[in-house]
Scaffold this active site. Sequence first.
Site, short mmCIF file in Angstrom:
data_model
loop_
_atom_site.label_atom_id
_atom_site.label_comp_id
_atom_site.label_asym_id
_atom_site.label_seq_id
_atom_site.Cartn_x
_atom_site.Cartn_y
_atom_site.Cartn_z
N ILE A 15 153.87 91.28 -45.38
CA ILE A 15 154.15 90.51 -44.15
C ILE A 15 155.28 89.52 -44.39
O ILE A 15 156.15 89.32 -43.54
CB ILE A 15 152.87 89.82 -43.65
N PHE A 83 152.68 82.54 -47.36
CA PHE A 83 151.99 83.85 -47.44
C PHE A 83 151.34 84.04 -48.81
O PHE A 83 150.41 84.82 -48.96
CB PHE A 83 153.00 85.00 -47.26
N ALA A 84 151.88 83.37 -49.84
CA ALA A 84 151.47 83.70 -51.21
C ALA A 84 149.96 83.59 -51.37
O ALA A 84 149.36 82.55 -51.07
CB ALA A 84 152.18 82.75 -52.19
N LYS A 87 144.70 89.13 -51.26
CA LYS A 87 144.16 89.42 -49.92
C LYS A 87 143.25 90.65 -49.85
O LYS A 87 143.00 91.18 -48.77
CB LYS A 87 145.33 89.62 -48.95
N SER A 127 143.68 84.61 -41.19
CA SER A 127 143.23 85.99 -40.95
C SER A 127 142.06 86.01 -39.99
O SER A 127 141.23 85.10 -39.98
CB SER A 127 142.80 86.62 -42.28
N TYR A 151 137.41 86.31 -50.44
CA TYR A 151 138.75 86.29 -49.82
C TYR A 151 138.67 85.54 -48.48
O TYR A 151 139.43 84.61 -48.23
CB TYR A 151 139.27 87.71 -49.60
N LYS A 155 140.27 81.77 -47.18
CA LYS A 155 141.07 81.53 -45.98
C LYS A 155 140.41 80.46 -45.10
O LYS A 155 141.06 79.55 -44.61
CB LYS A 155 141.23 82.83 -45.15
N SER A 218 138.21 109.43 -45.72
CA SER A 218 136.76 109.22 -45.47
C SER A 218 136.65 108.26 -44.29
O SER A 218 137.13 107.11 -44.39
CB SER A 218 136.10 108.58 -46.70
N ARG A 233 139.42 98.21 -34.31
CA ARG A 233 140.18 97.05 -34.78
C ARG A 233 141.39 96.83 -33.89
O ARG A 233 141.78 97.72 -33.13
CB ARG A 233 140.68 97.28 -36.23
C1 WQD Z 1 139.85 99.34 -40.56
C2 WQD Z 1 138.85 100.35 -40.03
C3 WQD Z 1 137.06 100.83 -41.56
C4 WQD Z 1 139.61 102.74 -44.58
C5 WQD Z 1 140.99 94.42 -43.63
C6 WQD Z 1 140.67 93.21 -44.41
C7 WQD Z 1 140.95 91.99 -43.57
C8 WQD Z 1 142.39 92.00 -43.07
C9 WQD Z 1 142.70 93.31 -42.37
C10 WQD Z 1 143.68 90.50 -44.44
C11 WQD Z 1 137.40 99.98 -40.34
C12 WQD Z 1 137.92 102.07 -41.32
C13 WQD Z 1 139.17 102.09 -43.43
C14 WQD Z 1 139.20 104.07 -44.83
C15 WQD Z 1 137.95 104.05 -42.79
N1 WQD Z 1 143.28 91.76 -44.14
N2 WQD Z 1 138.36 102.74 -42.56
N3 WQD Z 1 138.37 104.67 -43.92
O1 WQD Z 1 138.39 96.20 -42.92
O2 WQD Z 1 139.32 95.71 -40.58
O3 WQD Z 1 140.19 94.47 -42.50
O4 WQD Z 1 142.35 94.38 -43.25
O5 WQD Z 1 143.45 89.51 -43.83
O6 WQD Z 1 140.73 90.87 -44.36
O7 WQD Z 1 139.31 93.27 -44.71
O8 WQD Z 1 140.74 96.90 -42.26
O9 WQD Z 1 141.99 98.95 -42.64
O10 WQD Z 1 140.14 98.36 -44.27
O11 WQD Z 1 139.56 99.12 -41.95
O12 WQD Z 1 137.20 104.62 -41.99
O13 WQD Z 1 139.55 104.71 -45.86
O14 WQD Z 1 139.08 101.60 -40.67
O15 WQD Z 1 135.68 101.16 -41.62
O16 WQD Z 1 136.60 100.39 -39.24
P1 WQD Z 1 139.54 95.85 -42.03
P2 WQD Z 1 140.64 98.37 -42.87
#
Ligand code: WQD
Length: 339
Positions: A15, A83-84, A87, A127, A151, A155, A218, A233
Amino acid sequence: MKKQCILVTGGAGFIGSHTCIALHEAGYKVIIVDNFSNSHRDVLSRLNQILNTDIIFYEGDVRDQIFLAKIFKNHAIHAVIHFAGFKAVGESVKKPLDYYDNNILSMICLLRVMKEARVYILIFSSSATVYGDPKWLPIKEDSERYTTSPYGRSKLFIEHLLEDLYHAEPHWNIALLRYFNPVGAHDSGLIGELPNDVPNNLMPFVQQVAKGLQPYLSVFGNDYDTRDGTGIRDYIHVMDLAEGHVSALNYYQTNHGLLTVNLGTGQGTSVLDLVNTFEKINNCKVQYKIVERRSGDIAACWADVSFAERALAWRAKRDLAKMCEDAWRWECARTSLRV
Ligand code: WQD
């Protein structure tokens, strides 16, 4: 008019590097600090290539107060975008001490150096993870905050630290920008997300499956209470996110105080929505298997972005199709650049 100088800590990261592009394009002068603990050195040369300039860069750790103070002595810093930090949620569970040390001590050190240099404009990379599993959707900035990982707690702790600092010293101008799910890449195909090893996040994993680097995706559960049973999301293009930081800086040209803003699109996208869009836009196949839920995952999360629109006159412009197109271009370029 002399360009205002913005110090970007972690500016070689995903970012941070995209925000440096948006800052330069908005007429700001950029200085990057990075220790490459979670980024790649060659991002700097790519940024210079994209911007046709030589960004000022300092290699070092934000926790090194002497190193940091020298930068403030050498340059008239107008504001800092911080940003540093580490995460990865999963990694933070295994290495909590590293996460609290790096994320929180960096913040405290930076604030002390800024105060000494009388630089009082800070944009902090927060976040949506601070919202935990939201009771209501879309999520507003005054929604309840709680987190379930070291994490996320780092934050949230920093948000409280900054709120306490502002209440004690109201001459600070502090923006807490809460990112939803940043994805995609700059449309040059020269920079983008660089996962250290097997990606944890959805979009980079989809990119690697489409490229044949992973056998299949998966899908972590299709039994959630959502329209297709998979997790929802708020995915936001990293360049929209970057431009949100410029809008926050511009806010402080005429405003003052503590600002907390959601940076998302306001749209919820399911895992299968994203997979299907990625395949359609990029004319490729993403093999997937439905498996068990991932522990700690929430069903759904997306932003109420009305305050961002009002306060910052900012809204995300790029749709899911553009996110998938730019992500794919970067994945194809990345594997040929072998980064
Ligand atoms: C998104 C969706 C998973 C991988 C993360 C961090 C959060 C923030 C944003 C920093 C979910 C699904 C994922 C996979 C899947 N980062 N998924 N198979 O968990 O919303 O948030 O990124 O601030 O702190 O936790 O993002 O991309 O991991 O998952 O089905 O191999 O995709 O279950 O529904 P998440 P994600």
